[in-house]
Design a protein around this motif. Structure first.
Motif, PDB file in Angstrom:
ATOM      1  N   ILE A 149       0.883  -1.165   0.000  1.00  0.00           N
ATOM      2  CA  ILE A 149       0.000   0.000   0.000  1.00  0.00           C
ATOM      3  C   ILE A 149       0.919   1.212   0.000  1.00  0.00           C
ATOM      4  O   ILE A 149       1.331   1.699   1.048  1.00  0.00           O
ATOM      5  CB  ILE A 149      -0.911   0.020   1.243  1.00  0.00           C
ATOM      6  CG1 ILE A 149      -1.652  -1.305   1.415  1.00  0.00           C
ATOM      7  CG2 ILE A 149      -1.884   1.186   1.183  1.00  0.00           C
ATOM      8  CD1 ILE A 149      -2.723  -1.574   0.411  1.00  0.00           C
ATOM      9  N   ASN A 152       0.570   6.294  -3.264  1.00  0.00           N
ATOM     10  CA  ASN A 152      -0.418   6.444  -4.330  1.00  0.00           C
ATOM     11  C   ASN A 152      -1.619   5.533  -4.120  1.00  0.00           C
ATOM     12  O   ASN A 152      -2.758   5.944  -4.347  1.00  0.00           O
ATOM     13  CB  ASN A 152       0.216   6.153  -5.692  1.00  0.00           C
ATOM     14  CG  ASN A 152       1.093   7.300  -6.140  1.00  0.00           C
ATOM     15  OD1 ASN A 152       1.151   8.331  -5.477  1.00  0.00           O
ATOM     16  ND2 ASN A 152       1.775   7.112  -7.251  1.00  0.00           N
ATOM     17  N   VAL A 153      -1.349   4.305  -3.688  1.00  0.00           N
ATOM     18  CA  VAL A 153      -2.465   3.385  -3.413  1.00  0.00           C
ATOM     19  C   VAL A 153      -3.306   3.959  -2.283  1.00  0.00           C
ATOM     20  O   VAL A 153      -4.540   3.968  -2.348  1.00  0.00           O
ATOM     21  CB  VAL A 153      -1.935   1.980  -3.047  1.00  0.00           C
ATOM     22  CG1 VAL A 153      -3.084   1.070  -2.660  1.00  0.00           C
ATOM     23  CG2 VAL A 153      -1.153   1.391  -4.203  1.00  0.00           C
ATOM     24  N   MET A 156      -5.409   6.737  -3.532  1.00  0.00           N
ATOM     25  CA  MET A 156      -6.523   6.235  -4.343  1.00  0.00           C
ATOM     26  C   MET A 156      -7.633   5.724  -3.440  1.00  0.00           C
ATOM     27  O   MET A 156      -8.815   5.938  -3.711  1.00  0.00           O
ATOM     28  CB  MET A 156      -6.051   5.120  -5.273  1.00  0.00           C
ATOM     29  CG  MET A 156      -5.380   5.631  -6.517  1.00  0.00           C
ATOM     30  SD  MET A 156      -5.215   4.338  -7.725  1.00  0.00           S
ATOM     31  CE  MET A 156      -3.882   3.409  -7.048  1.00  0.00           C
ATOM     32  N   LEU A 157      -7.223   5.059  -2.356  1.00  0.00           N
ATOM     33  CA  LEU A 157      -8.220   4.556  -1.417  1.00  0.00           C
ATOM     34  C   LEU A 157      -8.957   5.724  -0.774  1.00  0.00           C
ATOM     35  O   LEU A 157     -10.186   5.701  -0.631  1.00  0.00           O
ATOM     36  CB  LEU A 157      -7.550   3.686  -0.340  1.00  0.00           C
ATOM     37  CG  LEU A 157      -7.105   2.309  -0.823  1.00  0.00           C
ATOM     38  CD1 LEU A 157      -6.255   1.629   0.237  1.00  0.00           C
ATOM     39  CD2 LEU A 157      -8.304   1.441  -1.164  1.00  0.00           C
ATOM     40  N   SER A 160     -11.285   7.146  -3.254  1.00  0.00           N
ATOM     41  CA  SER A 160     -12.395   6.223  -3.473  1.00  0.00           C
ATOM     42  C   SER A 160     -13.427   6.333  -2.356  1.00  0.00           C
ATOM     43  O   SER A 160     -14.633   6.396  -2.616  1.00  0.00           O
ATOM     44  CB  SER A 160     -11.896   4.787  -3.548  1.00  0.00           C
ATOM     45  OG  SER A 160     -10.998   4.666  -4.610  1.00  0.00           O
TER      46      SER A 160
ATOM     47  N   LEU B  12       1.551  -1.136  -8.132  1.00  0.00           N
ATOM     48  CA  LEU B  12       0.672   0.029  -8.174  1.00  0.00           C
ATOM     49  C   LEU B  12      -0.377  -0.149  -9.260  1.00  0.00           C
ATOM     50  O   LEU B  12      -1.559   0.173  -9.075  1.00  0.00           O
ATOM     51  CB  LEU B  12       1.513   1.279  -8.451  1.00  0.00           C
ATOM     52  CG  LEU B  12       0.762   2.609  -8.443  1.00  0.00           C
ATOM     53  CD1 LEU B  12       0.142   2.864  -7.091  1.00  0.00           C
ATOM     54  CD2 LEU B  12       1.703   3.746  -8.811  1.00  0.00           C
ATOM     55  N   TRP B  15      -2.967  -2.592  -8.018  1.00  0.00           N
ATOM     56  CA  TRP B  15      -3.820  -1.924  -7.022  1.00  0.00           C
ATOM     57  C   TRP B  15      -4.780  -0.942  -7.686  1.00  0.00           C
ATOM     58  O   TRP B  15      -5.938  -0.846  -7.338  1.00  0.00           O
ATOM     59  CB  TRP B  15      -2.967  -1.176  -6.001  1.00  0.00           C
ATOM     60  CG  TRP B  15      -2.546  -2.015  -4.853  1.00  0.00           C
ATOM     61  CD1 TRP B  15      -1.280  -2.375  -4.526  1.00  0.00           C
ATOM     62  CD2 TRP B  15      -3.398  -2.606  -3.865  1.00  0.00           C
ATOM     63  NE1 TRP B  15      -1.275  -3.161  -3.408  1.00  0.00           N
ATOM     64  CE2 TRP B  15      -2.572  -3.321  -2.979  1.00  0.00           C
ATOM     65  CE3 TRP B  15      -4.770  -2.613  -3.650  1.00  0.00           C
ATOM     66  CZ2 TRP B  15      -3.068  -4.022  -1.885  1.00  0.00           C
ATOM     67  CZ3 TRP B  15      -5.281  -3.316  -2.570  1.00  0.00           C
ATOM     68  CH2 TRP B  15      -4.429  -4.013  -1.704  1.00  0.00           C
ATOM     69  N   MET B  16      -4.219  -0.204  -8.649  1.00  0.00           N
ATOM     70  CA  MET B  16      -5.029   0.790  -9.345  1.00  0.00           C
ATOM     71  C   MET B  16      -6.239   0.134 -10.000  1.00  0.00           C
ATOM     72  O   MET B  16      -7.369   0.599  -9.864  1.00  0.00           O
ATOM     73  CB  MET B  16      -4.156   1.481 -10.387  1.00  0.00           C
ATOM     74  CG  MET B  16      -4.779   2.648 -11.074  1.00  0.00           C
ATOM     75  SD  MET B  16      -5.620   2.093 -12.534  1.00  0.00           S
ATOM     76  CE  MET B  16      -7.009   3.171 -12.476  1.00  0.00           C
ATOM     77  N   ILE B  19      -8.681  -1.197  -7.272  1.00  0.00           N
ATOM     78  CA  ILE B  19      -9.411  -0.105  -6.610  1.00  0.00           C
ATOM     79  C   ILE B  19     -10.389   0.538  -7.576  1.00  0.00           C
ATOM     80  O   ILE B  19     -11.559   0.761  -7.258  1.00  0.00           O
ATOM     81  CB  ILE B  19      -8.428   0.948  -6.053  1.00  0.00           C
ATOM     82  CG1 ILE B  19      -7.619   0.353  -4.894  1.00  0.00           C
ATOM     83  CG2 ILE B  19      -9.181   2.193  -5.590  1.00  0.00           C
ATOM     84  CD1 ILE B  19      -6.513   1.247  -4.416  1.00  0.00           C
ATOM     85  N   LEU B  23     -14.297   0.545  -7.389  1.00  0.00           N
ATOM     86  CA  LEU B  23     -14.977   1.844  -7.231  1.00  0.00           C
ATOM     87  C   LEU B  23     -16.090   1.998  -8.262  1.00  0.00           C
ATOM     88  O   LEU B  23     -17.187   2.457  -7.942  1.00  0.00           O
ATOM     89  CB  LEU B  23     -13.945   2.972  -7.375  1.00  0.00           C
ATOM     90  CG  LEU B  23     -14.469   4.366  -7.075  1.00  0.00           C
ATOM     91  CD1 LEU B  23     -14.819   4.507  -5.618  1.00  0.00           C
ATOM     92  CD2 LEU B  23     -13.448   5.421  -7.463  1.00  0.00           C
TER      93      LEU B  23
END
Lengths: 375, 166
Positions: A149, A152-153, A156-157, A160, B12, B15-16, B19, B23
């Motif tokens: 994590i 950037n992750v 993003m979370l 979100s 990343l 994950w992107m 996520i 979303l």
């Protein structure tokens, strides 16, 4: 009492609008402390330091770093918080990035040793030996899969979660208020309608636009919010990361490819209305075109955001290089003007990404030309 | 370009995608669908309200027009009724007048006829009486001739003269 509420909203909105401007000031304050102290010690290295600072800011990192300074004794102080590191390497290794101590120590997890070197995790031994190849690149092995994590992750979370609460709140407010939006989400309703009426429907058409709406709305707000966060003092550069823009572009490509109709493929592999020889020549070009389109999406967003950050931070850095009231204040006003421009760019790039995605979806759903004449 | 590829972090990227797809799905269910539905519903509502307002306006116009038409019709009918009534009245008066006249004339004619017939009857009676008188006279003359011829003749003459006067 209705009137008294409105200025309050306005002030709050204004405050948030100005936040990125204030934020850059904070960053510059922290750099001020940082660089001035550095300046007294090694006066020739200021430019390099600013350059490194910018480069560091642009990259992803394993901890959430807000700012740092050197105290009088010359020790580094980092303000921020660690994030979890998740590595798939001899099983799953999960540990906090605080174990790295900003690259100063070796992190140990289940008998594996890792070291953070220039923002990257390398496998190492207990002493943390780093070996180099002849090009002065680190030759240590990297973990098999790195699912940490990162900053950037994490951002993003955060975005979100923010988006989820904002828009599900907006969705609920309709039912409660008899079809009229209320609360913070109300500000976004016209934008949602704009995306529907001026991006989705004109590009994709009335018949097919509905199935793309979720993607277009999500991508617009996702990119916009991340762009805006990039202008805050948190100093995150998510949309200026090639992996992020590649992911977004890939999704646009996949959706275009898998929802395309016969007509779309017909135009790619067997272009109607040209001689057969040309059809054979055009097919690979057209096929390449489908890949170039999302590729340009990826590069455009990445380059715009990175360029904005680099220019803005360089100008802020100029203040400390000039170190006189005229040059520094000029730099400040330039940075101020550029920040305003960057706020525009943040929205503009989100708009362009959404618009072009809609355009590609529209091309994938285009009907025969004789049908088109009726529209 | 090399730097760009070096910057590319697979973790990343993964994950992107996770996520972002998550979303999209979450927002689709909890935000975009209800929002777009609510907005569509509202727009439909506005459209319907406008349409029904337009309809109501048209109905109102029609109603006013038909009211006016009804009023005009009623007025025209009243006028014709009045006119007819007047005509009937005049006709009745005229009829009554002419009938009365005809009746009068008829009565006069009848009366005249009655008078005529009475007169004729009276004349017949008179003639009968005259004839019977004549017979009586003749009788008497005949009787008196038996006694006094001269005087009887005189009488006869006189009587005839009287009869002629009649």
């Amino acid at each position: 009492m209705v009137i008294s509420k409105k200025p309050l909203y306005l002030i709050v909105a204004f405050f948030f609008a100005l936040l990125p401007l204030i934020s850059n000031a904070t960053i510059s304050d922290s750099t001020a402390v940082h660089t001035e102290n550095a300046h007294s010690e090694e006066p020739k290295d200021l430019k390099t330091e600013i350059k490194e600072y910018i480069a560091h800011h642009l990259l992803d990192s394993y901890d959430f770093h807000l700012f740092s300074w050197k105290d009088d004794a010359g020790h580094d102080h980092h303000i921020g918080f660690p994030l979890p590191v998740i590595l798939i390497d001899n099983g799953v290794q999960i540990f906090s990035s605080s174990k790295f101590h900003h690259g100063e120590t070796v992190a140990e997890s289940n008998g594996n040793f890792y070291k953070l070197y220039h923002g990257k995790i390398y496998k190492t031994d207990a002493e943390g030996t780093v070996s180099y190849d002849d090009k002065h690149h680190v030759s240590n092995a990297k973990p098999t899969i790195d699912l940490s994590i990162t900053k950037n992750v994490f951002m993003m979370l955060v975005v979100s979660v923010l988006m989820f609460f904002l828009f599900s709140g907006l969705a609920k407010s309709y039912a409660k208020n008899g079809g009229i939006a209320k609360g913070a989400g109300r500000f976004f309703e016209p934008i949602i309608l704009y995306i529907r009426d001026d991006i989705a429907i004109p590009n994709i058409g009335h018949k097919n636009y509905k199935k793309y709406m979720s993607y277009l709305l999500t991508i617009f707000f996702f990119v916009w919010f991340l762009n805006m966060f990039g202008l805050t003092p948190l100093g995150v550069n998510v949309t200026g990361n090639i992996a992020i823009t590649a992911g977004l572009a890939l999704l646009t490509y996949l959706i275009t490819t898998f929802t395309a109709n016969k007509n779309y493929w017909g135009h790619i592999f067997w272009m109607p209305g040209v001689p057969s020889l040309m059809k054979i020549v055009l097919a690979p070009i057209e096929l390449l075109g489908t890949i170039i389109k999302p590729f340009s999406l990826m590069i455009r967003l990445y380059a715009n955001i990175v360029a904005g950050h680099v220019v803005l931070m360089s100008i802020i850095g100029l203040m400390f290089i000039f170190k006189n009231w005229l040059g520094s204040s000029l730099s400040f006003f330039l940075a101020f003007a550029l920040s305003l421009l960057e706020i525009l760019v943040a929205a503009l790039q989100a708009y362009i990404f959404t618009m072009l995605s809609a355009l590609y979806f529209g091309a994938a759903n285009e009907e025969h030309h004789h049908d088109e004449a009726h529209h | 370009m090399e730097k760009l590829i070096e910057q590319f972090s697979l973790g990343l990227f993964v994950w992107m995608l996770v996520i972002f797809i998550g979303l999209i799905l979450l927002l689709k269910k909890f935000a975009w669908k209800p929002i777009l539905d609510a907005v569509n519903e509202r727009e439909e509502g506005i459209k319907n309200a406008l349409a029904s307002a337009e309809r109501a306006k048209l109905d109102m116009q029609n109603l006013t027009a038909s009211n006016e038409r009804l009023l005009a019709e009623a007025r025209a009918e009243r006028d014709t009724l009045l006119k007819e009534a007047r005509e009937i009245k005049e006709k009745m008066i005229n009829d009554a007048k002419s009938e009365a006249q005809a009746q009068g004339e008829k009565m006069i004619a009848q009366a005249k006829a009655a008078i005529e017939s009475e007169k004729n009857a009276a004349m017949v009676e008179l003639k009968n009486q005259v004839s019977s008188l004549s017979i009586e006279i003749a009788e008497k003359v005949l009787k008196s001739e038996l006694s006094n011829t001269e005087a009887q003749t005189k009488l006869v003459e006189k009587m005839l003269g009287d009869a002629k006067l009649n």
